[in-house]
Enzyme design. Structure first.
Site, PDB file in Angstrom:
ATOM      1  N   TYR A  54      -9.207  -7.733  -5.128  1.00  0.00           N
ATOM      2  CA  TYR A  54      -9.088  -6.995  -3.875  1.00  0.00           C
ATOM      3  C   TYR A  54      -7.858  -7.457  -3.088  1.00  0.00           C
ATOM      4  O   TYR A  54      -7.120  -6.647  -2.525  1.00  0.00           O
ATOM      5  CB  TYR A  54     -10.350  -7.192  -3.032  1.00  0.00           C
ATOM      6  N   SER A 136      -5.887  -7.191  11.936  1.00  0.00           N
ATOM      7  CA  SER A 136      -6.115  -5.889  11.324  1.00  0.00           C
ATOM      8  C   SER A 136      -7.291  -5.160  11.963  1.00  0.00           C
ATOM      9  O   SER A 136      -8.306  -5.769  12.314  1.00  0.00           O
ATOM     10  CB  SER A 136      -6.402  -6.059   9.826  1.00  0.00           C
ATOM     11  N   GLN A 156      -3.373  -4.430  15.250  1.00  0.00           N
ATOM     12  CA  GLN A 156      -2.926  -3.313  14.413  1.00  0.00           C
ATOM     13  C   GLN A 156      -4.044  -2.297  14.261  1.00  0.00           C
ATOM     14  O   GLN A 156      -5.178  -2.661  13.917  1.00  0.00           O
ATOM     15  CB  GLN A 156      -2.491  -3.823  13.036  1.00  0.00           C
ATOM     16  N   TYR A 158      -5.673   1.345  12.696  1.00  0.00           N
ATOM     17  CA  TYR A 158      -5.708   2.499  11.794  1.00  0.00           C
ATOM     18  C   TYR A 158      -6.333   3.642  12.590  1.00  0.00           C
ATOM     19  O   TYR A 158      -7.484   3.528  13.032  1.00  0.00           O
ATOM     20  CB  TYR A 158      -6.563   2.213  10.560  1.00  0.00           C
ATOM     21  N   ARG A 193      -6.831   2.418  -5.953  1.00  0.00           N
ATOM     22  CA  ARG A 193      -6.936   1.002  -6.324  1.00  0.00           C
ATOM     23  C   ARG A 193      -7.883   0.834  -7.511  1.00  0.00           C
ATOM     24  O   ARG A 193      -9.035   0.422  -7.373  1.00  0.00           O
ATOM     25  CB  ARG A 193      -7.366   0.188  -5.107  1.00  0.00           C
ATOM     26  N   HIS A 306       3.004  -1.408   2.456  1.00  0.00           N
ATOM     27  CA  HIS A 306       1.621  -1.886   2.486  1.00  0.00           C
ATOM     28  C   HIS A 306       1.365  -2.876   1.351  1.00  0.00           C
ATOM     29  O   HIS A 306       0.270  -2.939   0.783  1.00  0.00           O
ATOM     30  CB  HIS A 306       0.649  -0.700   2.383  1.00  0.00           C
ATOM     31  N   ASP A 336       8.158  -6.367   5.879  1.00  0.00           N
ATOM     32  CA  ASP A 336       7.244  -7.166   5.068  1.00  0.00           C
ATOM     33  C   ASP A 336       7.268  -6.622   3.645  1.00  0.00           C
ATOM     34  O   ASP A 336       8.106  -5.803   3.300  1.00  0.00           O
ATOM     35  CB  ASP A 336       5.830  -7.193   5.675  1.00  0.00           C
ATOM     36  N   GLY A 338       6.664  -8.369  -0.267  1.00  0.00           N
ATOM     37  CA  GLY A 338       7.436  -9.030  -1.307  1.00  0.00           C
ATOM     38  C   GLY A 338       8.111 -10.321  -0.915  1.00  0.00           C
ATOM     39  O   GLY A 338       8.789 -10.936  -1.738  1.00  0.00           O
ATOM     40  N   ARG A 340       8.381 -14.157  -0.351  1.00  0.00           N
ATOM     41  CA  ARG A 340       7.655 -15.349  -0.774  1.00  0.00           C
ATOM     42  C   ARG A 340       8.458 -16.632  -0.602  1.00  0.00           C
ATOM     43  O   ARG A 340       7.914 -17.721  -0.720  1.00  0.00           O
ATOM     44  CB  ARG A 340       7.245 -15.225  -2.261  1.00  0.00           C
TER      45      ARG A 340
END
Length: 416
Positions: A54, A136, A156, A158, A193, A306, A336, A338, A340
């Site tokens: 997940y 979130s 944030q 939705y 997903r 995302h 944001d 990717g 690291r």
């Protein structure tokens, strides 16, 4: 609540630039965690496969995730030498607050079912490090409880395309004292997903034999997260999807996702007129969309796909960053997906980003060591950025620009 455009700093304190910690001062459980990539490997051992998938998974072929990582490999540095790089300072001013580092915590839906009270741990770690944390809408802890732990947290949302419903949630966020509202645009519906179906994860979670077997094999998660949550706080609910409390996470009722496919720019315009704090629009990849947000009065945009969790084969946000940054006006451009390494942060800022956010590594840190695990990850990234600035030849992030980058030879040839 402050008016649009005002300084909204709350007890902002810039901490002195920390030095890299000697190895013998790192807590023993963290000594194998030398880079943010290490956190995923260690956290995976502690989680049921369905929960790990997940967090880690993308959609369909996984190219949305892979392309984001690959985008950062397509640039190399041209460092400058014989510059006095003592006195380095990585603090950044963003949306009325002086943050100690140029990175923050991206919104992480369902985080507190991955690690015990993770939203609280993320909020505390962010406050301790003086970096922003975005809560979130899909979180399992009330937004009021999170801002009590961190007065500088962002929220944030939705949103569905239902203005009265939007207004009620915006009013709740304002009453709680949030200064920054983030509106996400990339979820008119959930992405495909497939990994969740394969691993047994569903929403609500169904107690199938596969789920029960995986849970039994992960006692630290089952007892440390699930059992503690139920015993101390009751059944977790989706607390912040709307102005009203949502259903229990494991109920047959699902959270209210109605009419998300009706959300449009007219709703963003109405929010801008109503919301008096900082307004950030998240989930944009197209320059055209970024410029619409700019013209509607957004204080910032977050370029994001995302984390590869919505539409597969999307453009990595890094590839449209420079074009958007060149015409941003007074709007801030954040990115944001990717990131690291400290070198990734440097590349994004050299291409015009004002700030960056990361998500999964901080959640893995919470799994490994709660607040201390998150802070350890932040220390690693902080130290990498400090080292990278010295080696590139700058003393502040705002000294980074495209003159310090080249396209890697392989990709430069492909362009030619």
């Amino acid at each position: 609540m402050t008016t649009h455009g005002e300084t909204t700093s709350l007890d902002a304190v810039v901490t002195p630039q920390a030095q890299t910690r000697p190895a013998n001062t790192v807590p023993r459980p963290f000594r194998d965690l030398l880079a943010l990539e290490d956190f995923e490997r260690h956290a995976r051992k502690r989680l049921p496969n369905m929960i790990y998938q997940y967090v880690a998974g993308g959609v369909e072929t996984g190219r949305g995730i892979a392309a984001c990582y690959e985008a950062y490999q397509q640039y190399v540095f041209v460092p400058r030498m014989f510059r006095d790089v003592s006195g380095r300072d990585q603090s950044v001013s963003l949306l009325g607050h002086n943050w100690s580092h140029p990175f923050g915590v991206a919104p992480l839906g369902g985080a507190s079912f991955v690690s015990y009270r993770a939203d609280i741990m993320l909020a505390r770690a962010a406050r301790a490090m003086n970096v922003p944390m975005i809560l979130s809408a899909s979180s399992l802890i009330p937004l009021e409880d999170v801002i009590a732990e961190n007065p500088n947290a962002w929220f944030q949302a939705y949103l569905g395309g239902d203005q009265p419903r939007i207004d009620r949630l915006v009013d709740r966020v304002a009453r709680a004292g949030y200064q920054t509202l983030v509106v996400t645009g990339d979820t008119p519906m959930l992405g495909n997903r497939e990994h969740n179906t394969r691993s047994g994860f569903s929403m609500p979670i169904k107690l199938t034999p596969k789920v029960m077997w995986q849970s039994a094999l992960s006692p630290r998660w089952l007892l440390g997260t699930v059992a503690q949550t139920f015993l101390r706080h009751g059944a977790p609910h989706f607390e912040n999807t709307d102005a009203e409390r949502g259903p229990p996470m494991m109920s047959s009722k699902v959270r209210n996702t109605n009419a998300r496919d009706k959300l449009s720019w007219k709703h963003v315009e109405a929010i801008r007129k109503k919301w008096r704090g900082n307004l950030v629009i998240k989930g944009l990849m197209s320059p055209d969309d970024a410029f619409i947000a700019r013209d509607l009065g957004a204080d910032a945009v977050i370029l994001s796909n995302h984390g590869g969790r919505q539409l597969d084969h999307t453009v990595p946000p890094l590839h449209t960053l420079a074009e958007i940054a060149a015409a941003k006006g007074d709007m801030k451009v954040i990115i944001d997906s990717g990131i690291r390494r400290g070198t990734d942060v440097m590349k994004a800022m050299a291409l015009g980003a004002d700030f960056v956010f990361l998500g999964r590594p901080w959640l893995y840190g919470a799994v490994i060591g709660a607040q201390a695990g998150i802070e350890h990850g932040m220390h690693i990234l902080r130290d990498e950025i400090d080292r990278d600035m010295a080696l590139i030849g700058v003393t502040r992030p705002d000294q980074l620009d495209k003159s310090l980058l080249r396209r890697a030879p392989l990709f430069a040839r492909e362009e030619g």
